[in-house]
Design a protein around this motif. Structure first.
Motif, PDB file in Angstrom:
ATOM      1  N   THR A   7      36.642  42.475  35.395  1.00  0.00           N
ATOM      2  CA  THR A   7      36.452  43.266  33.789  1.00  0.00           C
ATOM      3  C   THR A   7      38.212  42.629  32.630  1.00  0.00           C
ATOM      4  OG1 THR A   7      36.977  45.361  34.278  1.00  0.00           O
ATOM      5  CG2 THR A   7      34.376  44.527  34.188  1.00  0.00           C
ATOM      6  N   PHE A  11      38.063  42.078  27.511  1.00  0.00           N
ATOM      7  CA  PHE A  11      37.892  42.987  26.650  1.00  0.00           C
ATOM      8  C   PHE A  11      39.498  43.585  25.694  1.00  0.00           C
ATOM      9  CE2 PHE A  11      35.374  44.510  29.788  1.00  0.00           C
ATOM     10  CZ  PHE A  11      34.217  44.654  28.976  1.00  0.00           C
ATOM     11  N   GLN A  89      32.070  47.890  29.069  1.00  0.00           N
ATOM     12  CA  GLN A  89      32.987  47.968  29.515  1.00  0.00           C
ATOM     13  C   GLN A  89      32.581  49.470  30.754  1.00  0.00           C
ATOM     14  OE1 GLN A  89      36.961  49.446  28.534  1.00  0.00           O
ATOM     15  NE2 GLN A  89      38.468  47.560  30.258  1.00  0.00           N
ATOM     16  N   ALA A 143      31.550  38.990  27.999  1.00  0.00           N
ATOM     17  CA  ALA A 143      30.975  40.693  28.271  1.00  0.00           C
ATOM     18  C   ALA A 143      29.258  40.114  28.906  1.00  0.00           C
ATOM     19  CB  ALA A 143      30.762  41.905  27.754  1.00  0.00           C
TER      20      ALA A 143
END
Length: 209
Positions: A7, A11, A89, A143
């Motif tokens: 991840t 972001f 997230q 995402a």
């Protein structure tokens, strides 16, 4: 297999934190804490006051100075977009943690439940952003891809444990999840209705001998 570190690249968007990371300048611990406090406060204030909420009100809710907000989020649009990204997230981080859970079935069904719960909370914020002319889907394709990978990993693990029927494939699962999400978001399901509906759907996902 989906992992938490997967991840990290998702972001780095149009917020000051994303710019700092992309330039090799990670935020200090206190700056990260302030940013997180601002995001939580902004979500609370915007849900309560709508677009009429001021950055000053958000700063007061977060317990930080107005300058702190503008250092992280130069415009309100930056802040609004960051709220949506932060929520995604948090879900992805949760999925990564659930992959280590001893009960793979409980982890799988628990995560699907959390996604549906998030839908009821998301509507107010989504409405605010739409009214502001902000496309909440913009920049979220990566995402979304990571979320699908996380769900696939949890599904595979749950099937291997025997908690989920083997013929449940991702296209069918995503169709079910999308329908649940949209219904919960639009109709603002209460706790009882959500629990009953998910119990029926989840029963269909389990093996029947």
């Amino acid at each position: 297999m989906f992992r938490l570190k997967d991840t990290e690249q998702l972001f780095r968007m149009s917020t000051s934190q994303g710019k700092a990371l992309s330039e090799g300048r990670p935020l200090r611990a206190d700056a990260r804490r302030n940013r997180a406090r601002v995001l939580v406060a902004a979500e609370t204030v915007l849900a309560r006051e709508g677009l009429g909420a001021s950055m000053r009100a958000i700063a007061q809710e977060a317990g930080v100075g107005l300058g702190t907000i503008y250092r992280h989020f130069p415009t309100q649009e930056d802040l609004y977009e960051a709220i949506i990204v932060d929520r995604a997230q948090r879900l992805l981080s949760q999925a990564a943690a659930l992959l280590e859970a001893e009960d793979a079935g409980a982890a799988f069904f628990g995560f699907l439940t959390d996604i549906v719960v998030d839908a009821t909370r998301r509507k107010g914020m989504a409405d605010v952003l739409a009214d502001a002319g902000i496309d909440i889907k913009a920049g979220m394709s990566e995402a979304s891809s990571a979320m699908r990978e996380a769900i696939q990993s949890l599904l595979t693990r749950a099937q291997q444990s025997g908690a989920v029927r083997e013929d449940l494939l991702m296209p069918e699962l995503l169709a079910l999840l999308s329908a649940l999400y949209m219904a919960a978001e639009r109709n603002q399901w209460n706790v009882e209705l959500r629990a009953r509906t998910l119990a029926i759907v989840f029963d269909g996902c389990r093996p029947h001998h």
